[in-house]
Every structure is written in C-alpha cells, then in structure tokens.
Design an enzyme around this catalytic site. Structure first.
Site, mmCIF file in Angstrom:
data_model
loop_
_atom_site.group_PDB
_atom_site.id
_atom_site.type_symbol
_atom_site.label_atom_id
_atom_site.label_comp_id
_atom_site.label_asym_id
_atom_site.label_seq_id
_atom_site.Cartn_x
_atom_site.Cartn_y
_atom_site.Cartn_z
ATOM 1 N N TRP A 134 5.283 -25.806 -54.639
ATOM 2 C CA TRP A 134 5.467 -24.414 -55.016
ATOM 3 C C TRP A 134 4.205 -23.601 -54.718
ATOM 4 O O TRP A 134 3.096 -24.069 -54.959
ATOM 5 C CB TRP A 134 5.802 -24.297 -56.517
ATOM 6 N N LYS A 154 9.019 -21.940 -52.243
ATOM 7 C CA LYS A 154 9.146 -23.405 -52.244
ATOM 8 C C LYS A 154 8.974 -23.905 -50.817
ATOM 9 O O LYS A 154 9.874 -23.803 -49.995
ATOM 10 C CB LYS A 154 10.494 -23.819 -52.825
ATOM 11 N N GLU A 198 12.023 -7.473 -73.280
ATOM 12 C CA GLU A 198 12.813 -8.284 -74.209
ATOM 13 C C GLU A 198 11.982 -8.800 -75.390
ATOM 14 O O GLU A 198 12.499 -9.364 -76.332
ATOM 15 C CB GLU A 198 13.398 -9.498 -73.470
ATOM 16 N N THR A 200 15.806 -2.581 -69.429
ATOM 17 C CA THR A 200 14.919 -3.191 -68.430
ATOM 18 C C THR A 200 15.256 -2.559 -67.086
ATOM 19 O O THR A 200 16.397 -2.146 -66.848
ATOM 20 C CB THR A 200 15.158 -4.708 -68.304
HETATM 21 P P1 ADP Z 1 10.878 -4.551 -66.315
HETATM 22 O O1 ADP Z 1 10.084 -4.187 -65.095
HETATM 23 O O2 ADP Z 1 12.119 -5.327 -66.023
HETATM 24 O O3 ADP Z 1 11.006 -3.499 -67.361
HETATM 25 P P2 ADP Z 1 9.068 -5.912 -68.034
HETATM 26 O O4 ADP Z 1 8.053 -4.862 -68.138
HETATM 27 O O5 ADP Z 1 9.826 -6.355 -69.168
HETATM 28 O O6 ADP Z 1 10.005 -5.596 -66.895
HETATM 29 O O7 ADP Z 1 8.418 -7.105 -67.250
HETATM 30 C C1 ADP Z 1 8.337 -8.398 -67.686
HETATM 31 C C2 ADP Z 1 7.798 -9.269 -66.612
HETATM 32 O O8 ADP Z 1 6.598 -8.725 -66.053
HETATM 33 C C3 ADP Z 1 7.378 -10.623 -67.100
HETATM 34 O O9 ADP Z 1 8.472 -11.496 -67.238
HETATM 35 C C4 ADP Z 1 6.407 -11.058 -66.012
HETATM 36 O O10 ADP Z 1 7.063 -11.552 -64.881
HETATM 37 C C5 ADP Z 1 5.736 -9.771 -65.632
HETATM 38 N N1 ADP Z 1 4.451 -9.658 -66.330
HETATM 39 C C6 ADP Z 1 4.177 -8.966 -67.455
HETATM 40 N N2 ADP Z 1 2.874 -9.085 -67.775
HETATM 41 C C7 ADP Z 1 2.305 -9.876 -66.843
HETATM 42 C C8 ADP Z 1 0.995 -10.398 -66.630
HETATM 43 N N3 ADP Z 1 -0.023 -10.109 -67.421
HETATM 44 N N4 ADP Z 1 0.802 -11.213 -65.565
HETATM 45 C C9 ADP Z 1 1.814 -11.521 -64.735
HETATM 46 N N5 ADP Z 1 3.063 -11.059 -64.872
HETATM 47 C C10 ADP Z 1 3.314 -10.252 -65.915
#
Ligand code: ADP
Length: 540
Positions: free
Chosen positions: A443, A438, A330, A185
């Site tokens: 929120w 917040k 994940e 990640t």
């Molecule tokens: P990284 O940037 O850490 O590799 P990931 O690609 O695993 O991250 O990102 C996961 C996160 O991206 C999710 O937990 C969420 O916050 C955000 N995310 C993914 N898809 C969407 C979506 N369609 N709308 C809003 N947020 C999203």
C-alpha cells in the site's frame, strides 16, 4: 443500583446563559458582509439570542422544525446557534460551497422551514428558489439600510425581525437527546448525508474539546476560527467559547491571507483553527509582507493532513505550535488531538516534527481501533495499518433519515480512513480507504506523497492518484500545480522526493496541471481524476 445524581439535561441554552452570567464582557468580534468590523459582548449575544428565540416562536417555529443558515462566521450566526437550538428547533447549517443541485437536495431532504441567509448568498438562493418550494421564507442577516432587492418571496430583515422583541425568554427544558443541529457531509459520491447532533452530544463534545489535551480553550484564549460555522459547527468552538468565555474573532467572508492578517494584527488571537489550505494562504501572505504572527501560540489544523513544511514554518518562522487534529462531520468532529506533551519539550526537534505529523491521541470519550478486511484487530505498533473504526458519545449511530447501515459495524463507525495506531495511542492517518494505492500488494499513501511533494518550494499543491498498471495493478502518478513562473520539471520533483520516500512509492509520472478539483470542504476530489487518468500508464 443507580446513582443518586440529578438528571438535569445538558442543553445548548444553558451555555449562553452560563456565558452571560460568568463572562458577560467576553468579546465577539466579527468581520461583517457589510464590510466593517462589528464588536459586542457575550452579554449582548445572550440578549439578542433571547430576542431571536421570541421572534422564532412568533414565526411559528416549533420543536424539531429545521431552521437553516447559509452564512459565514459572524455574530448573527452565533446568535442562531443558541436561539434556534435553544427553543428545541434544529439548526441546519448549509455549506454554500456545495453544488447547487446538492443544495437543493439537502434543503428539501432536511425539510427546512426558514433559511437565514447572509447578503453574500442571496443570489445563490435566488438561483435555486423554484426548486425549494417548501421553504416558507427567508431572513436576510442584515439591517434595513443594507437590505438588497431580491426575487426571493417572503423575505424578512434579521434586525427588523428581532428589534422589538423582548430580551427576556424562558428557555424550555427538554430531553438532552433532542436533536440540536444538522450538518451534511459534502460526499464525494452520491447525495450528501445528514448528521444530526443532539444537545447532549454537542455539550459533552465541547466539554472535552476545551481541555488542555484537546484544543486548550479557556477564558484567557482569544481564538480565530477560520473553519466555517457551516462545517461541523466550526468544530464546536462557538459552544466552547460560550462554555469558557474565550474571546471569539469571526473572519466573516474574509478568508484570504491579507484579510486574516488584518484581523490577527488588530485582535491578537493566540489560537487559530482551520484547514491546511487556509494556512497555506496565510503563510504565503506573511512571507510576502515579511511579518510574523507574534500573538499566535497554537494553530489547530484538521480536515486534511498537515504537511511537514507547514509544521516547521509555523514553528521556525512564527514560533507557533501546530496542533494536528483529526475528525469527521460524523464525529462532531473531534476524534484526536496532537497537543504538546511534556515529552515533546525534550525531544530532538526533527523527532518532534515527525510526531506532530501524526494526527494525535484520542480525546477522552473517543475509542478507536484498526481492523483488517476480515474485521480482525491489528496491533497498535505504529506500523500495522487497517480500517479505522471509532465509537463514542458524540459519534453518529446512523445518518439522518437513512437506513443505510453499511458504515456501521457492531456499534462502531467505519471512518473510511486507513490508519496506524502506535504504542502511545497516536493515530497516523495513512489515507482514505478509496484513495490508498495498491501497488503489487503493497500500500502507498497518497497523503504522504502529496505532503512530501508540497515540501518542494515550487509546488503549490499536489494530488496523487492510483492508475492502472499492467504489472503492479496500480501505480501512483502525481498531478501538481507549479508556482507561477516556475520551470521545475517532473524529473526535478522525482529527484526531490528520492530521499524522502520508499523507492517503490516513487510516482511513475509527474504531470503539471493548472487546477485541481476540490470538495465543498476543500478536500481534493480525486474521483473524476481517477477516471480521467485511469489508463494513462497503459496507453503510454
Ligand atoms: P467532508 O469533507 O465529507 O465534510 P469531513 O470534514 O467530515 O468531510 O472529513 C473527514 C475526513 O477528513 C476524515 O475521515 C479524514 O479522511 C480527513 N481528515 C480530517 N482530518 C484529517 C487530518 N488531520 N489528517 C488527515 N486526514 C484528515
């Protein structure tokens, strides 16, 4: 009593064998780093994956060895997906957009033995080579004619590596829970964390995602995954293509609007997949040239929330349905999909657009719940929100080589997202839990505010952060990038937002900036901005 069914393991090598037998003529088209367009068939891909498997075996690759890639979406990367995992080694797809110190960290943490690298990224590896002494060698993904001169040690040319190998290879059979690939990640704080997928998780994720209720991938699909193969395995679609025989169009390094349009125009894909930023560039390009995306039926958008303006533009200008999907590294990554339903066909348009802004329903295999800070489940009424927890067979149970279990609770993964779930099981991502604002106990969703702000014609990108406030603890401020030449003012933007958001959500300030920082996966990186602007309102 156990069932009487065979326990034949689900293995990635089965996918490429199946593809060759059932859909040998399915095409794979790639824009290459070398500059030209390359095309071949699933049959060719299968042959070359087996040649690669033979070559890797000769190099001494063994079960569980980590073999890394630093590469764009292209056919050689596709062959590595099958050749490396197929022999029982682990394919570590490195994200080249990570900071150099993060690259060093993950290559050493993963203990990569070999790195397969596209021409583009050779200089990047040269710049860190002294810090990754345990890597045995580098395979440059090109042919002899275009081999660069390089300061890397122990370098092999990909085409030379495989050219004299046999295209016959007996794929080994092993436990389906064996590790198949590794993806880190991007991590906004601390070091990146490794997610180690298994053969089983990869195959059942692919089986679920091809369904009509997820991404709708079949033998008649022609898809253009702009989502990189170094980011959660391009959302698993290379495997899905092998499973179904869908045609694949790989954009290589060309992710700008003009390059994408050139490929779309020549290959006529009906399914596009990528993050909102990419589609913004493509849509702007289409505006500039005054053309429409006639072959495209669906655009899968994930990684960040799809703004309403994008959903409408794809529908109204390009007659394409935006499938909003949500997931995480994940989660392999698919958690939910907002595929078109029968109910949507008959809905008033504005109502449908509103529903499309939600992240969709869980695909079969993923369970989700929302809980408050005490772990109490919240109602699924589309209003109450809480921390989103998930579980399922393609969701991690712990990070690679880590005993930090702080994101795991009783067999559930805490996604770090705050969300609502409605009575029809539609997920609505409110915010990342660290980004939600917040204000006086209420929120405010930074995502919703950002998406409302980019609906303004003169705003290119928007970022909302919570900053300290004397009375309300925190208040939102909006940092925005204006279109070049635009003189739009902060007041204009606030007026534009006035009828789109609750009154107390109104950003206290709108500040115009030249750039906004992003993570390696293209998400807004708010951590430094929050520090920089922390006292902005206090000091006014
Ligand atoms: P990284 O940037 O850490 O590799 P990931 O690609 O695993 O991250 O990102 C996961 C996160 O991206 C999710 O937990 C969420 O916050 C955000 N995310 C993914 N898809 C969407 C979506 N369609 N709308 C809003 N947020 C999203």
């Amino acid at each position: 009593m156990l069932g009487n069914m065979m326990a034949k393991p689900l293995l990635i090598s089965d996918l490429i064998e199946h593809a060759e037998r059932s859909n040998p003529k399915s095409e794979i088209v790639s824009r290459r780093c070398e500059g030209d367009i390359h095309r071949y068939t699933m049959h060719d891909a299968a042959n070359r994956s087996r040649k690669l498997a033979n070559a890797l075996t000769k190099l001494g690759a063994k079960s569980s060895d980590r073999i890394a890639t630093l590469a764009w979406n292209n056919y050689r990367h596709f062959e590595l997906y099958f050749g490396v995992s197929g022999i029982g080694s682990v394919l570590h797809t490195i994200n080249p957009r990570l900071f150099p110190e993060q690259l060093v960290y993950i290559i050493n943490h993963a203990e990569d033995r070999w790195i397969f690298v596209d021409l583009t990224f050779v200089p990047l590896l040269e710049s860190i080579k002294d810090q990754i002494p345990n890597v045995e060698g580098f395979v440059i993904m090109t042919d002899e004619a275009t081999m660069p001169t390089t300061s890397l040690d122990n370098v092999i040319c990909y085409e030379t590596l495989i050219q004299d190998e046999s295209n016959q290879f007996e794929w080994p059979e092993f436990d389906e829970n064996t590790a198949a690939s590794l993806c880190y990640t991007s991590g906004t704080t601390g070091n990146p964390k490794g997610v180690l997928y298994s053969h089983r998780s990869t195959l059942i994720h692919a089986m679920s995602e091809v369904s009509r209720e997820a991404l709708g991938i079949s033998s008649v699909t022609c898809m253009l995954p702009v989502v990189p193969m170094f980011h959660v395995n391009a959302w698993g679609v290379p495997y899905a293509a092998a499973m179904t025989g869908a045609k694949l169009v790989f954009p290589g390094p060309g992710m700008d609007g003009a390059s994408l349009w050139e490929l779309i125009d020549s290959e006529q894909p009906d399914l596009l997949l990528g993050v909102p930023t990419v589609w913004l560039m493509l849509l702007n390009h289409m505006d500039d040239i005054g053309k429409t995306l006639d072959s495209v039926e669906s655009v899968v958008v994930g990684g960040s929330a799809a703004p309403l303006s994008m959903i409408k533009k794809f529908d109204q200008v390009h007659n394409a349905f935006l499938i909003h999907a949500w997931g995480m590294t994940e989660m392999s990554p698919i958690g939910t999909s907002n595929a078109k339903t029968a109910a949507m066909e008959n809905m008033p348009l504005e109502e449908r657009y509103k529903l499309q802004q939600k992240q969709g329903k869980p695909v079969f295999g993923v369970e989700m719940k929302i809980v408050d800070d005490n772990g109490q489940p919240q109602p699924h009424d589309g209003i109450a929100f809480g921390r989103l927890l998930v579980r399922g067979p393609w969701i991690i149970k712990q990070y690679y080589k880590s005993d930090d279990m702080s994101n795991f609770e009783d067999g559930w993964l805490d996604t770090g997202d705050v969300a609502t779930i409605d009575e029809n099981n539609y997920l609505g991502i409110v915010d990342r839990s660290k980004d939600v604002i917040k204000s006086g106990g209420e929120w405010i969703s930074s995502i919703d505010l950002e998406n409302a702000a980019v609906g303004h014609d003169d705003i290119v990108e928007a970022c909302v952060i919570g900053v300290a406030h004397e009375k309300w603890d925190e208040r939102p401020i909006l940092l925005a990038i204006r279109k070049p030449g635009s003189a739009v003012s902060g007041k204009d933007v606030q007026n534009f937002l006035a009828d789109k958001i609750a009154k107390f959500w109104m950003p206290d300030e709108v500040l115009f900036v030249e750039n906004l920082p992003h993570t390696a996966t293209g998400k807004l990186l708010k951590i430094d901005l929050r520090k920089e602007y922390h006292d902005y309102l206090m000091n006014k």
